[in-house]
Design an enzyme around this catalytic site. Sequence first.
Site, mmCIF file in Angstrom:
data_model
loop_
_atom_site.group_PDB
_atom_site.id
_atom_site.type_symbol
_atom_site.label_atom_id
_atom_site.label_comp_id
_atom_site.label_asym_id
_atom_site.label_seq_id
_atom_site.Cartn_x
_atom_site.Cartn_y
_atom_site.Cartn_z
ATOM 1 N N PRO A 101 3.661 -20.444 -18.002
ATOM 2 C CG PRO A 101 1.990 -18.927 -18.692
ATOM 3 C CD PRO A 101 2.832 -19.170 -17.658
ATOM 4 C CG HIS A 102 5.695 -24.110 -22.988
ATOM 5 N ND1 HIS A 102 6.971 -24.225 -22.752
ATOM 6 C CD2 HIS A 102 5.030 -25.046 -22.881
ATOM 7 C CE1 HIS A 102 7.090 -25.460 -22.287
ATOM 8 N NE2 HIS A 102 5.929 -26.109 -22.297
ATOM 9 C CB SER A 103 2.551 -18.087 -24.438
ATOM 10 O OG SER A 103 2.017 -17.995 -23.201
ATOM 11 C CB CYS A 104 5.492 -16.289 -19.924
ATOM 12 S SG CYS A 104 3.775 -15.924 -19.627
ATOM 13 C CB ILE A 105 9.456 -19.468 -21.913
ATOM 14 C CG1 ILE A 105 8.913 -20.092 -20.663
ATOM 15 C CG2 ILE A 105 10.980 -19.732 -22.109
ATOM 16 C CD1 ILE A 105 8.876 -21.479 -20.649
#
Lengths: 105, 414
Positions: A101-105
């Site tokens: 997920p983007h929020s982990c990047i």
Amino acid sequence: MASREYQGQTVEVDAEGFLEDSSQWTRDIARGIAEEVGIGELNEKHWQVIEFCRKDAEAKGDAPGLRRISKLSGVNMKELYKLFPKGPGKLAARVSGLKKPHSCI
Amino acid sequence: MKHLVVIGGGTAGTLVANQLIDRLPADWALTVLDPEPTHLYQPGLLFLPFGAQDEARMVRPREKTFKRGILWLREGVEEIDTAGRRIILSHQEPIPYDLLVLATGSRICPEETEGLLGQAWQKSIFDFYTLEGAQKLRAALKDFEGGRLVVNVVEMPIKCPVAPLEFLFLADAYFTRRGIRDRVELVYATPLDGAFTKPVASHLLGSMLEEKGIRVESEFNAGSVDGEAKVLQSWDERKIPFDLLVTVPTHKGAHFIEAAGLGDELAFVATEPATLKAKEHDNVFVLGDATDLPSSKAGSVAHFQGSVVTENLLRAIHGRSLTEGFDGHSNCFIESGFGKAMLIDFNYDVEPLPGKFPWPVVGPMQLLKETRLNHWGKLAFRWVYWNALLPGRSLPISHRMSMAGKYKPEFVLP
């Protein structure tokens, strides 16, 4: 690109083990990944989260972040950390055959 | 008469309004909505806890920040009726719009974390993202004689992702200057798996934290705080005791974005990454912290986005197709303590790299390297902010990132 075999099925994965092609995902593959990352056997709650993640990703185009999962899947944050220890956002996406997920990047 | 409305008079909204006002056709009016009477220079907040008394130079009356021709309504927004193209205000009659700019920013929400707003709030737990928080923290640090100071980022995204690191670097210098550094333990608890979101910078910043004796607790997702026992606990039940907790709480978009269903679960607005148009509305543009984009929530980003939004609003007015001009460009000074700072420059696709900036070879700024000049650059920026950036003047830095003068160091793994 690496490939891995889960329950007799070979799939392509990225450097961190996320499936390259989400359409190759099957419930057996989910079981295989769960075992590999140390979650063990998948119970009803796990499947509730996995089904939410796959449906949401299909609608939105991206794997849902942790906050979104805890708000909309019916499984709260505390339970998510029990079901997918350490990094539930990342792990739920990986078991669901989605990208990180983007929020982990 | 057609009406362009900008909601939010912060960095993003003000600079777009100022860039547009001289270029709007004669039959267009421009209104900015913001209930706050003053404009706050937010980069200054970082220095207040360490003794700076800069408040007078950080705050200006809002009416002085707008060019002639812009109408500022000191009004809060209750609701946006996108179907009827009108904005419901707190006190006055609704106002109609033909084009809308959402520059509604982000706000901290300590209430999102259990126990954060309890008895210990602003006694042993502080934020430095508000003027009041930074001032109270200044008083608390002055009285701090030793113990464990924990800086915690609750969850991403946050405004200015480098600010927690700068806070730690400055705290290291501050306690050294006071001669009590050996009595203070500094801990950084972050949900990220390293010091920063991007690998090269994360590597360098990680080594800097190590050199300064700052311990990093990575992949730490704060679940609750026990203010009485002074313990910070993660969702996976790791515990960090503290004497002083400096929290960077959950960030969300504006209340009415949440209420109008315009945003995601954190009330950030779904935005097209290159045109900055709202994904679901053709006559709405979004910039600054209010977007759901993976670019940093920072003033420099608002500035680079401002050029693109201004251009696209004019194109929309004249019925032309939009430019896909925004590349995620971000440019930040990182204050590293002892009169030095670093500079980073990156976009959606290219991470911060070392090199010279803004011109190859001559610089004069050095990227990803601690220098005194970068520190002076950071301090001089306040002048640039009030006198060039906010009034919408052009700066010698393109809104698109440049690779000139940069190189990829060898320690980076492929």
